[in-house]
Design an enzyme around this catalytic site. Sequence first.
Site, PDB file in Angstrom:
ATOM      1  N   SER A   1      -6.638 -30.092  -0.935  1.00  0.00           N
ATOM      2  CA  SER A   1      -5.422 -30.762  -1.371  1.00  0.00           C
ATOM      3  C   SER A   1      -5.587 -31.137  -2.836  1.00  0.00           C
ATOM      4  O   SER A   1      -6.696 -31.491  -3.269  1.00  0.00           O
ATOM      5  CB  SER A   1      -5.219 -32.034  -0.539  1.00  0.00           C
ATOM      6  OG  SER A   1      -4.312 -32.902  -1.186  1.00  0.00           O
ATOM      7  N   SER A   2      -4.485 -31.067  -3.590  1.00  0.00           N
ATOM      8  CA  SER A   2      -4.566 -31.465  -4.995  1.00  0.00           C
ATOM      9  C   SER A   2      -4.963 -32.934  -5.110  1.00  0.00           C
ATOM     10  O   SER A   2      -5.587 -33.351  -6.075  1.00  0.00           O
ATOM     11  CB  SER A   2      -3.217 -31.238  -5.680  1.00  0.00           C
ATOM     12  OG  SER A   2      -2.812 -29.908  -5.473  1.00  0.00           O
TER      13      SER A   2
ATOM     14  N   HIS B   1      -3.718 -22.920  -2.099  1.00  0.00           N
ATOM     15  CA  HIS B   1      -2.490 -22.319  -2.645  1.00  0.00           C
ATOM     16  C   HIS B   1      -2.672 -20.807  -2.842  1.00  0.00           C
ATOM     17  O   HIS B   1      -1.772 -20.025  -2.550  1.00  0.00           O
ATOM     18  CB  HIS B   1      -2.166 -22.901  -4.029  1.00  0.00           C
ATOM     19  CG  HIS B   1      -1.855 -24.358  -4.037  1.00  0.00           C
ATOM     20  ND1 HIS B   1      -2.688 -25.292  -4.615  1.00  0.00           N
ATOM     21  CD2 HIS B   1      -0.788 -25.043  -3.561  1.00  0.00           C
ATOM     22  CE1 HIS B   1      -2.141 -26.485  -4.495  1.00  0.00           C
ATOM     23  NE2 HIS B   1      -0.998 -26.369  -3.860  1.00  0.00           N
TER      24      HIS B   1
END
Length: 289
Positions: A193-194, A37
């Site tokens: 990725s979260s 992000h």
Amino acid sequence: MKVQRTIQEMRSLSARWRRAGRRIGLVPTMGYLHEGHLSLVDHARQRLGRGAKVVVSIFVNPAQFAATEDLAQYPRDLPRDLALCRGRRVDAVFVPESGEMYPSAAGAGAYSTFVTEELLSRTMEGASRPTHFRGVTTVVAKLFNIAQPDLAVFGAKDWQQAAVVRRMARDLNFPLDIIVAPTMRESDGLAMSSRNRYLEGDLRRQATVLWRAIELARARVGGAHGPLSAARLKGALERLIQTQPDARLDYVEFFDPDSLVPASRISAGCHLALAVFIGKTRLIDNARL
Ligand code: PAF
């Protein structure tokens, strides 16, 4: 760094910036931020240049989760997210509550307006998660209306999402540029990725099979003298994925990177995307071959 919780607050901040001649970049996220992000924030800043403002939105969008999916468990850590944004010199974070984005106040009636893209969103993620992209395009359209950005940055990890959003922005005449920034990976190839936080113990190791599948496909295409059969290459990737005891393939597709039209003969320049359950966690990845 400003933290805007209501649509009204975010709108007036953007309007003020625009009156002052500032360009605005938006990075839409669902929070639980990682380096992937934050690299989108850097891309926004690089593209817009000096004096521009970068807004990160953090909103776990209920409309893109099916009833059977992980909305309630989706990882959240707002204090940590805000600290990471501050560290990256983000100018504003937009963190609305669910009721702010999808009001259903007594008397006002239920929330009842959605945006749907009807072509690119049908395959792959759209086939496995039929209401997912309707939720994504709806919330992204709302975020564009609220933050009024000149540019929005999406991660290449959600390749189909980026294609769907780009098409929506074009078809509905949103006056902004859509940028797609490269996938960030852990040192063993796993795409950031979260949802990686769900991967405990051996599942984390097994999750590298997505990247190994991409590498295998690239090696096969690189070593071939002509186009390969998609069905045979799919078979080879399926067999690799089956070597992991907790892995279950959802789909693997080969397609044109722009139109997303499936390819039956695979050569360099074709795009590959796959979704694999590792235990209960569904992971996706994609790459150009
Ligand atoms: O990619 C995501 O995190 C989400 O789908 C997005 C674009 C923020 C919309 O909720």
